[in-house]
Design a protein around this motif. Sequence first.
Motif, PDB file in Angstrom:
ATOM      1  N   ALA A  15     -37.416  -8.575  12.785  1.00 29.53           N
ATOM      2  CA  ALA A  15     -36.946  -7.251  12.353  1.00 29.53           C
ATOM      3  C   ALA A  15     -35.569  -6.990  12.933  1.00 29.53           C
ATOM      4  O   ALA A  15     -35.321  -7.285  14.114  1.00 29.53           O
ATOM      5  N   ARG A  16     -34.694  -6.476  12.112  1.00 31.26           N
ATOM      6  CA  ARG A  16     -33.393  -6.007  12.580  1.00 31.26           C
ATOM      7  C   ARG A  16     -33.385  -4.490  12.431  1.00 31.26           C
ATOM      8  O   ARG A  16     -33.631  -3.954  11.353  1.00 31.26           O
ATOM      9  N   VAL A  17     -33.130  -3.847  13.559  1.00 30.34           N
ATOM     10  CA  VAL A  17     -33.323  -2.403  13.680  1.00 30.34           C
ATOM     11  C   VAL A  17     -31.981  -1.742  13.964  1.00 30.34           C
ATOM     12  O   VAL A  17     -31.222  -2.197  14.836  1.00 30.34           O
ATOM     13  N   THR A  18     -31.693  -0.680  13.237  1.00 31.42           N
ATOM     14  CA  THR A  18     -30.496   0.134  13.481  1.00 31.42           C
ATOM     15  C   THR A  18     -30.939   1.545  13.843  1.00 31.42           C
ATOM     16  O   THR A  18     -31.694   2.167  13.094  1.00 31.42           O
ATOM     17  N   VAL A  19     -30.498   2.014  15.007  1.00 35.64           N
ATOM     18  CA  VAL A  19     -30.802   3.378  15.434  1.00 35.64           C
ATOM     19  C   VAL A  19     -29.512   4.180  15.440  1.00 35.64           C
ATOM     20  O   VAL A  19     -28.476   3.719  15.927  1.00 35.64           O
ATOM     21  N   GLY A  20     -29.577   5.369  14.875  1.00 43.44           N
ATOM     22  CA  GLY A  20     -28.452   6.306  14.896  1.00 43.44           C
ATOM     23  C   GLY A  20     -28.833   7.505  15.745  1.00 43.44           C
ATOM     24  O   GLY A  20     -29.781   8.224  15.401  1.00 43.44           O
ATOM     25  N   PHE A  21     -28.136   7.730  16.825  1.00 45.39           N
ATOM     26  CA  PHE A  21     -28.536   8.758  17.778  1.00 45.39           C
ATOM     27  C   PHE A  21     -28.134  10.149  17.287  1.00 45.39           C
ATOM     28  O   PHE A  21     -26.957  10.425  17.050  1.00 45.39           O
ATOM     29  N   ARG A  22     -29.142  11.021  17.166  1.00 44.46           N
ATOM     30  CA  ARG A  22     -28.885  12.416  16.807  1.00 44.46           C
ATOM     31  C   ARG A  22     -28.333  13.192  17.991  1.00 44.46           C
ATOM     32  O   ARG A  22     -27.688  14.229  17.801  1.00 44.46           O
ATOM     33  N   THR A  23     -28.633  12.733  19.182  1.00 48.47           N
ATOM     34  CA  THR A  23     -28.190  13.394  20.403  1.00 48.47           C
ATOM     35  C   THR A  23     -27.525  12.364  21.309  1.00 48.47           C
ATOM     36  O   THR A  23     -27.650  11.156  21.077  1.00 48.47           O
ATOM     37  N   PRO A  24     -26.826  12.779  22.350  1.00 53.71           N
ATOM     38  CA  PRO A  24     -26.324  11.801  23.316  1.00 53.71           C
ATOM     39  C   PRO A  24     -27.469  11.044  23.972  1.00 53.71           C
ATOM     40  O   PRO A  24     -28.622  11.474  23.939  1.00 53.71           O
ATOM     41  N   PHE A  25     -27.153   9.900  24.574  1.00 55.22           N
ATOM     42  CA  PHE A  25     -28.170   9.176  25.321  1.00 55.22           C
ATOM     43  C   PHE A  25     -27.520   8.526  26.534  1.00 55.22           C
ATOM     44  O   PHE A  25     -26.290   8.368  26.607  1.00 55.22           O
TER      45      PHE A  25
END
Length: 475
Positions: A15-25
């Motif tokens: 699996a290749r996963v892309t996460v887009g952050f809605r908030t800072p991290f």
Amino acid sequence: MSECSPSDKPIRRLARVTVGFRTPFLVGGGRRDIRSQKGFVRDANGLPALPGSSIAGVLRHAFTQLRGQPAAERLFGAVLRDGVADDASRPASRLAVSWGAIHGADDQPVEGLHPDPASDPVLAAAQSGHLRNHVGIDHRGAAADRRKFDETVVGAGHRFSFELLLAGDDADADEWAALMGLLHWPGLRFGAGSRRGFGAFDVEVAEAAFDLADPAGYDAFCSLPRALGARQGLSPWTKAAIAPQPTSCIRLRGLRAEGPWLFGGGTGQGDEDMVAVAEPMVTWLNGRGSVSAEPVYYLPGSGIKGVLAHRVAWHFNRLTGIRADGLDDPAPHVGSANAAVRALFGEVGGEQGRGRRGILMFEDLFLPTAVAADGPTWHVSMDRFTGGARRGLLFSERPLAAGALPDYTITLVIPEGESLSGDVRAALDATLDDLRRGRLTFGSGGGRGNGTLRCDTVEWWEWDKGQTVPRGGDA
């Protein structure tokens, strides 16, 4: 990170996963930043990264809650205690997790050395990060002792990609599906501060299974592009999310500011001594990323959390018959010493020095659409004897104007085997009702008219059951 040789575990699930952050991290780098007490981990380019160990740790914890320790060890390997596995026959991890690579303005992960990150506006913004100031407030409304600290965080909107590769057989199909479902669970967050607004993300997953014992499957697996951003030969994951623990979403519908409101940024700007907090954020359109030309105002999750925690303590004390006029010392009944606050918001250094994270998860609420700022408001303290201005006590602020805000969601995750007592649940309901009716003030200047927020409806979305339960109507 893949190999092309069949074995006794011939199936490769990738699996290749892309996460887009809605908030800072923030995944801490283990050392002080030049501007703050804590900075984020960086790769060889000086860019923020998601370490594979952090990704694996979050997924393992959630998977253990869902399927139990034996099932988690079949995927993630044996748990070591004092450096020694409980049983030498227990296997190593069959799940390989790559580091998460940040996306540049072209929406492609940055792998390897980048010739000039400063030339890319998205990467340049990520390199510098954003300074966040934090301060704990005690039951008197003043700064709590030893609760002032600063962090440098990765800003909202940035995207990261990573890869998961499981070596196994046909019997792993169900556990792989559970792992993919966990990635879409709203209670999953990366990094520190996940209960006070950080680490919330949206996710896209592309995956496939390959049988290396079959020549066609072997060739298909070996022909996969190595780039984390490549999706050839993979299919989007569209099945339902899976919750490892009972989960609810508390939605504040019709949220609005009844008057001026201000979460101060700690520094002045222009002619004003106090202005609202704002940060640049990354937005994506048609496969291109850009950094907002002007900083975006936001409602910090930590500011919402703090106000609700104080009111929950007050309601719990009221419901259990604890009155301030009968106490010599209020300390055992406020803050994390309060049973309701401890149950809902967690505690630092509890029994035997072990803390406990809260079950309420907040998010920073960014306001990307235009939000008007009121004109400067001047304040002066008057000398009670002369009627003149007191020296050094003239200041100005520029709060945000009254108006509608986006709906706000608080995620409630109850650990398996636990439940909220009647008084704790009643204190939370009463606190949310106070917010709905405009009885709470948020941010600075509450004593002089700032910060009254209210909403039309407090709606409980029972995430596991797919049911909506309104709590309260128009005030």
